[in-house]
Scaffold this motif. Structure first.
Motif, PDB file in Angstrom:
ATOM      1  N   GLN A 155      11.942  -2.694   5.621  1.00 23.08           N
ATOM      2  CA  GLN A 155      11.386  -1.570   4.871  1.00 23.08           C
ATOM      3  C   GLN A 155      10.725  -2.095   3.607  1.00 23.08           C
ATOM      4  O   GLN A 155      11.312  -2.900   2.883  1.00 23.08           O
ATOM      5  CB  GLN A 155      12.489  -0.575   4.501  1.00 23.08           C
ATOM      6  N   LEU A 156       9.525  -1.626   3.371  1.00 29.07           N
ATOM      7  CA  LEU A 156       8.810  -1.959   2.148  1.00 29.07           C
ATOM      8  C   LEU A 156       8.980  -0.781   1.198  1.00 29.07           C
ATOM      9  O   LEU A 156       8.437   0.297   1.421  1.00 29.07           O
ATOM     10  CB  LEU A 156       7.326  -2.208   2.437  1.00 29.07           C
ATOM     11  N   LEU A 157       9.772  -0.982   0.149  1.00 31.46           N
ATOM     12  CA  LEU A 157      10.079   0.089  -0.794  1.00 31.46           C
ATOM     13  C   LEU A 157       9.032   0.090  -1.906  1.00 31.46           C
ATOM     14  O   LEU A 157       8.884  -0.887  -2.649  1.00 31.46           O
ATOM     15  CB  LEU A 157      11.475  -0.116  -1.383  1.00 31.46           C
ATOM     16  N   VAL A 158       8.300   1.199  -2.033  1.00 28.92           N
ATOM     17  CA  VAL A 158       7.213   1.309  -3.014  1.00 28.92           C
ATOM     18  C   VAL A 158       7.367   2.601  -3.811  1.00 28.92           C
ATOM     19  O   VAL A 158       8.112   3.508  -3.426  1.00 28.92           O
ATOM     20  CB  VAL A 158       5.832   1.299  -2.317  1.00 28.92           C
ATOM     21  N   LYS A 159       6.651   2.695  -4.919  1.00 33.69           N
ATOM     22  CA  LYS A 159       6.682   3.921  -5.716  1.00 33.69           C
ATOM     23  C   LYS A 159       5.865   5.030  -5.071  1.00 33.69           C
ATOM     24  O   LYS A 159       6.170   6.207  -5.237  1.00 33.69           O
ATOM     25  CB  LYS A 159       6.159   3.635  -7.127  1.00 33.69           C
ATOM     26  N   ASP A 160       4.794   4.656  -4.375  1.00 33.37           N
ATOM     27  CA  ASP A 160       3.864   5.642  -3.830  1.00 33.37           C
ATOM     28  C   ASP A 160       3.371   5.149  -2.479  1.00 33.37           C
ATOM     29  O   ASP A 160       2.592   4.209  -2.392  1.00 33.37           O
ATOM     30  CB  ASP A 160       2.691   5.821  -4.797  1.00 33.37           C
ATOM     31  N   THR A 161       3.832   5.786  -1.412  1.00 28.90           N
ATOM     32  CA  THR A 161       3.434   5.341  -0.070  1.00 28.90           C
ATOM     33  C   THR A 161       1.950   5.594   0.197  1.00 28.90           C
ATOM     34  O   THR A 161       1.335   4.889   1.003  1.00 28.90           O
ATOM     35  CB  THR A 161       4.279   6.046   1.009  1.00 28.90           C
ATOM     36  N   ARG A 162       1.370   6.593  -0.464  1.00 29.41           N
ATOM     37  CA  ARG A 162      -0.072   6.867  -0.259  1.00 29.41           C
ATOM     38  C   ARG A 162      -0.918   5.743  -0.845  1.00 29.41           C
ATOM     39  O   ARG A 162      -1.901   5.313  -0.242  1.00 29.41           O
ATOM     40  CB  ARG A 162      -0.454   8.219  -0.853  1.00 29.41           C
ATOM     41  N   LEU A 163      -0.538   5.283  -2.033  1.00 30.86           N
ATOM     42  CA  LEU A 163      -1.258   4.170  -2.633  1.00 30.86           C
ATOM     43  C   LEU A 163      -1.077   2.918  -1.781  1.00 30.86           C
ATOM     44  O   LEU A 163      -2.042   2.168  -1.533  1.00 30.86           O
ATOM     45  CB  LEU A 163      -0.746   3.923  -4.057  1.00 30.86           C
ATOM     46  N   ALA A 164       0.133   2.683  -1.332  1.00 30.40           N
ATOM     47  CA  ALA A 164       0.399   1.521  -0.480  1.00 30.40           C
ATOM     48  C   ALA A 164      -0.424   1.590   0.805  1.00 30.40           C
ATOM     49  O   ALA A 164      -0.960   0.574   1.269  1.00 30.40           O
ATOM     50  CB  ALA A 164       1.891   1.452  -0.152  1.00 30.40           C
ATOM     51  N   LEU A 165      -0.530   2.776   1.380  1.00 25.21           N
ATOM     52  CA  LEU A 165      -1.318   2.959   2.603  1.00 25.21           C
ATOM     53  C   LEU A 165      -2.764   2.539   2.379  1.00 25.21           C
ATOM     54  O   LEU A 165      -3.350   1.795   3.182  1.00 25.21           O
ATOM     55  CB  LEU A 165      -1.244   4.415   3.050  1.00 25.21           C
ATOM     56  N   ALA A 166      -3.365   3.014   1.288  1.00 26.00           N
ATOM     57  CA  ALA A 166      -4.769   2.706   1.018  1.00 26.00           C
ATOM     58  C   ALA A 166      -4.983   1.209   0.822  1.00 26.00           C
ATOM     59  O   ALA A 166      -5.957   0.632   1.334  1.00 26.00           O
ATOM     60  CB  ALA A 166      -5.236   3.478  -0.224  1.00 26.00           C
ATOM     61  N   LEU A 167      -4.075   0.555   0.105  1.00 25.19           N
ATOM     62  CA  LEU A 167      -4.222  -0.876  -0.171  1.00 25.19           C
ATOM     63  C   LEU A 167      -3.974  -1.718   1.076  1.00 25.19           C
ATOM     64  O   LEU A 167      -4.707  -2.674   1.360  1.00 25.19           O
ATOM     65  CB  LEU A 167      -3.251  -1.283  -1.284  1.00 25.19           C
ATOM     66  N   ILE A 168      -2.953  -1.354   1.828  1.00 23.92           N
ATOM     67  CA  ILE A 168      -2.623  -2.121   3.031  1.00 23.92           C
ATOM     68  C   ILE A 168      -3.685  -1.918   4.114  1.00 23.92           C
ATOM     69  O   ILE A 168      -4.044  -2.862   4.829  1.00 23.92           O
ATOM     70  CB  ILE A 168      -1.219  -1.739   3.534  1.00 23.92           C
ATOM     71  N   ALA A 169      -4.207  -0.703   4.222  1.00 23.94           N
ATOM     72  CA  ALA A 169      -5.254  -0.444   5.225  1.00 23.94           C
ATOM     73  C   ALA A 169      -6.473  -1.318   4.969  1.00 23.94           C
ATOM     74  O   ALA A 169      -7.108  -1.831   5.904  1.00 23.94           O
ATOM     75  CB  ALA A 169      -5.639   1.034   5.210  1.00 23.94           C
ATOM     76  N   SER A 170      -6.816  -1.505   3.695  1.00 26.73           N
ATOM     77  CA  SER A 170      -7.950  -2.360   3.360  1.00 26.73           C
ATOM     78  C   SER A 170      -7.723  -3.793   3.849  1.00 26.73           C
ATOM     79  O   SER A 170      -8.596  -4.404   4.477  1.00 26.73           O
ATOM     80  CB  SER A 170      -8.183  -2.358   1.848  1.00 26.73           C
ATOM     81  N   VAL A 171      -6.534  -4.329   3.581  1.00 31.73           N
ATOM     82  CA  VAL A 171      -6.219  -5.705   3.995  1.00 31.73           C
ATOM     83  C   VAL A 171      -6.172  -5.804   5.521  1.00 31.73           C
ATOM     84  O   VAL A 171      -6.679  -6.761   6.119  1.00 31.73           O
ATOM     85  CB  VAL A 171      -4.888  -6.166   3.374  1.00 31.73           C
ATOM     86  N   PHE A 172      -5.572  -4.817   6.166  1.00 31.77           N
ATOM     87  CA  PHE A 172      -5.428  -4.823   7.628  1.00 31.77           C
ATOM     88  C   PHE A 172      -6.789  -4.919   8.312  1.00 31.77           C
ATOM     89  O   PHE A 172      -6.934  -5.589   9.343  1.00 31.77           O
ATOM     90  CB  PHE A 172      -4.691  -3.558   8.074  1.00 31.77           C
TER      91      PHE A 172
END
Length: 499
Positions: A78-95
Motif C-alpha cells: 500500500q502506498l500511503l499518501v495525503k491525496d490519492t487524486r494528486l498521486a493518481l495524476a502524478l503516477i499516471a504521467s510516469v506510467f
C-alpha cells in the motif's frame, strides 16, 4: 512498469506492507470493476463514494498494490499518501512515459470562451505547420483522429494515455481546455504546461463550489508560477488582474526564471488590445496590437467576445514564437466552432443561431451580439440544466428578459430534476422584467413553436446546449442535437408550405 519507479513520482508517501515492491504494474485503475491482473488501484475519495471500500474487491480481481489515504487491512503493498487524486495524476504521467515533457501544452480555463479560444489557437499552430492536438468540450482531435468527450478535461488516466498517443503520432503542440472541476480534483497535476490562458470568471458551478471565491480559487491553481511559465490573462476581468498580482508576489519571493505574465484587453491598458473596424453577423474585422506589433485579422466569428478569444490566442501564440502572418492566417482559416454562436438555418427571412451559452454572462454576450444585427424581433429559446447551479436560473431569466424581445422557456438537460421545477425558477427571474414569454417544456416542440412563429428580420437564438448531441433525462442520454433538429424542422415547414 515497475511499482518502485511509479512510487518515486509521489513525494512524502509511506510504503505499507513494503514487500515486494519490485513488481510490474500492467494497469492503473480507479474502478474495482475494471481491474485486471497486475493493476495498481487508487482509492479515490469522492462526495458519494470512497474507493477504500472497494480496495478488497480490487485485490480479488487482480490488483497487486493500492494507493490509499489510510492504512487498510489487506495483504498487498500500500502506498500511503495525503491525496490519492494528486498521486493518481502524478503516477499516471510516469506510467505513460511523461508525455507532456515532449509536447508544448497550452491550458485554457475560464467560465466562457475556452472552446473557441482553444480552436483558434489550434488553428494558429496548424497554420504554422505544427502538428497539433486538441482536448476539450467538443472532444479529442489529433492526426486525423477524433474521439467524443465525456468531460471537458479527461480524468488523469485517459488524459495521460491520450497525450502519450499524441506523442506517438508525432504531435508537437497540444491545446487543452482545463475546467475548474479538473483543477479542483488535480487532474492536470501530472501535465507540464508551456503556457496557460485565462478567459474570464463569471457565475457557474456554484452547486459544486458553493461560492464564487472558491470557484475562482480553483481556476487560479492553473496560474501558479510553478505550474504555468507563461500566463495570458484577461486584463478586463478583475480576477484576471488578481491572478497577475499573485504571480508578481510569487516572483518577488521565488525569483523563478522564465516566468512571464501578459494581459490582453479591450477596455483597459494591456500588453495586447484590438481595434474593431467592422462588425457583422458574418464576422469581425479588427486589428490586433500585441506589444506594438500589428496584425490585421478578418474573423469569421461574430461578436466582441470572439475578439477577446482571438486576442488571447494571438498573445499566447506570440509568446510561443509564432509570427504575426501565421497568427492572422490561423485565425482567418477558422470558419466555425461547433455550437458556438453557429448559424443553424434560415426560415421566412429570419436567421437561426445555436449557441452553448449556459451562464448568465454567456447568454448576455450572445444576445448583445445578435441584437446589433437584428432588424426584427430577437427571440431566445433556452433552459437550464438540472442538478446544477440553481442560483443562476433566475439570473438567466433576467438576462433573457432584458436583452430579447420574446423567449421560449424549455428543457435543457433536466437530468434527475422535474423540468417544470427548473422552468419555474427561470420564470421567477424573467417575470421581474418582462411577461413576453411562453413555456414549452419539451425542447423539440419548443423549437417547432419558435420556428413557426418567425417573421422576416427576426433572429432566433437557441441557447444552452450548443454542439451537444444528447439530452440527458433521468440518467439516460437521448440523441438530440439542436442544429440537426432545427434543420429537420425547417425542412418540414418548407415542405408543408409548398403543399
Amino acid at each position: 512498469m515497475r511499482l518502485s519507479k511509479l512510487v518515486r513520482a509521489v513525494r512524502g508517501c509511506e510504503m505499507v506492507y513494503g514487500s515486494p515492491w519490485e513488481r510490474d504494474i500492467e494497469q492503473l485503475s480507479t474502478d474495482s470493476r475494471t481491474v485486471r491482473q497486475g493493476a495498481l488501484f487508487f482509492c479515490l475519495v469522492g462526495k458519494n463514494a470512497d474507493g477504500h471500500s472497494y480496495a478488497a474487491d480490487a485485490v480479488k480481481y487482480g490488483a497487486v498494490a493500492v494507493v490509499v489515504e489510510r492504512k487498510l487491512d489487506i495483504a498487498v503493498p500500500q502506498l500511503l499518501v495525503k491525496d490519492t487524486r494528486l498521486a493518481l495524476a502524478l503516477i499516471a504521467s510516469v506510467f505513460y512515459g511523461e508525455p507532456s515533457e515532449r509536447l508544448k501544452v497550452v491550458g485554457i480555463t475560464g467560465t466562457n470562451g475556452k472552446t473557441t479560444t482553444a480552436h483558434m489557437l489550434a488553428s494558429i499552430f496548424e497554420a504554422s505547420g505544427k502538428k497539433t492536438g486538441l482536448i476539450g468540450t467538443l472532444g479529442v482531435r489529433y492526426a486525423d483522429k477524433y474521439f467524443p468527450a465525456d468531460l471537458t478535461t479527461p480524468d488523469p488516466i485517459p488524459l495521460q494515455k491520450t497525450l502519450s498517443e499524441m506523442v506517438a503520432a508525432g504531435v508537437q503542440y497540444v491545446v487543452m481546455e482545463v475546467s475548474a472541476h479538473a483543477l479542483y480534483y488535480k487532474k492536470t497535476a501530472g501535465v507540464r504546461f508551456a503556457a496557460c490562458i485565462f478567459t474570464n470568471a463569471t457565475q457557474d458551478h456554484l452547486d459544486f463550489f458553493g461560492d464564487m471565491q472558491t470557484y475562482k480559487e480553483a481556476k487560479g491553481e492553473l496560474f501558479l508560477s510553478s505550474v504555468c511559465p507563461i500566463a495570458v490573462l484577461n486584463g478586463d476581468d478583475p480576477f484576471g488582474r488578481e491572478l497577475g498580482k499573485r504571480r508578481e508576489r510569487e516572483q518577488e519571493t521565488k525569483s523563478e526564471w522564465g516566468v512571464k505574465t501578459c494581459y490582453y484587453a479591450l477596455q483597459t491598458p494591456a500588453d495586447a488590445f484590438a481595434i474593431i473596424t467592422d462588425e457583422s453577423m458574418d464576422g469581425t474585422e479588427c486589428v490586433l496590437n500585441i506589444d506594438d506589433g500589428l496584425c490585421r485579422v478578418s474573423l469569421a466569428l461574430a461578436g466582441r467576445h470572439n475578439v477577446y478569444n482571438a486576442l488571447a490566442a494571438a498573445v499566447c501564440a506570440v509568446e510561443m514564437q509564432i509570427d504575426a502572418e501565421r497568427i492572422a492566417a490561423g485565425l482567418m482559416r477558422l470558419k466555425r466552432v461547433n455550437g458556438r454562436l453557429e448559424r443553424a438555418g434560415e426560415y421566412r427571412g429570419a436567421r437561426i443561431f445555436v449557441d452553448f451559452a449556459h451562464t448568465p454572462d454567456g447568454l448576455k454576450q450572445s444576445l448583445q451580439t445578435l441584437r446589433v444585427h437584428c432588424k426584427g424581433r430577437l427571440i431566445c429559446l433556452f433552459g437550464c440544466g438540472g442538478n446544477r447551479d440553481k442560483e443562476k436560473r433566475p439570473l438567466m431569466g433576467e438576462v433573457a428578459a432584458k436583452y430579447c424581445d420574446f423567449a421560449i422557456l424549455t428543457s435543457d438537460n433536466p437530468r434527475y430534476e422535474d423540468p417544470l421545477d427548473i422552468l419555474s425558477e427561470i420564470e421567477r427571474g424573467y417575470r421581474r422584467f418582462s411577461m413576453r414569454y411562453v413555456v414549452v417544456p419539451e425542447r423539440k416542440k419548443a423549437m417547432e413553436y419558435a420556428i413557426e412563429s418567425l417573421r422576416t428580420g427576426d433572429i432566433l437564438l437557441v441557447a444552452g446546449k450548443g454542439g451537444e448531441d444528447y439530452q440527458e433525462i433521468m440518467g439516460i442520454k437521448y440523441p438530440f442535437n439542436d442544429h440537426d433538429i432545427i434543420t429537420e424542422i425547417v425542412e418540414e415547414q418548407r415542405v408543408l408550405t409548398k403543399r
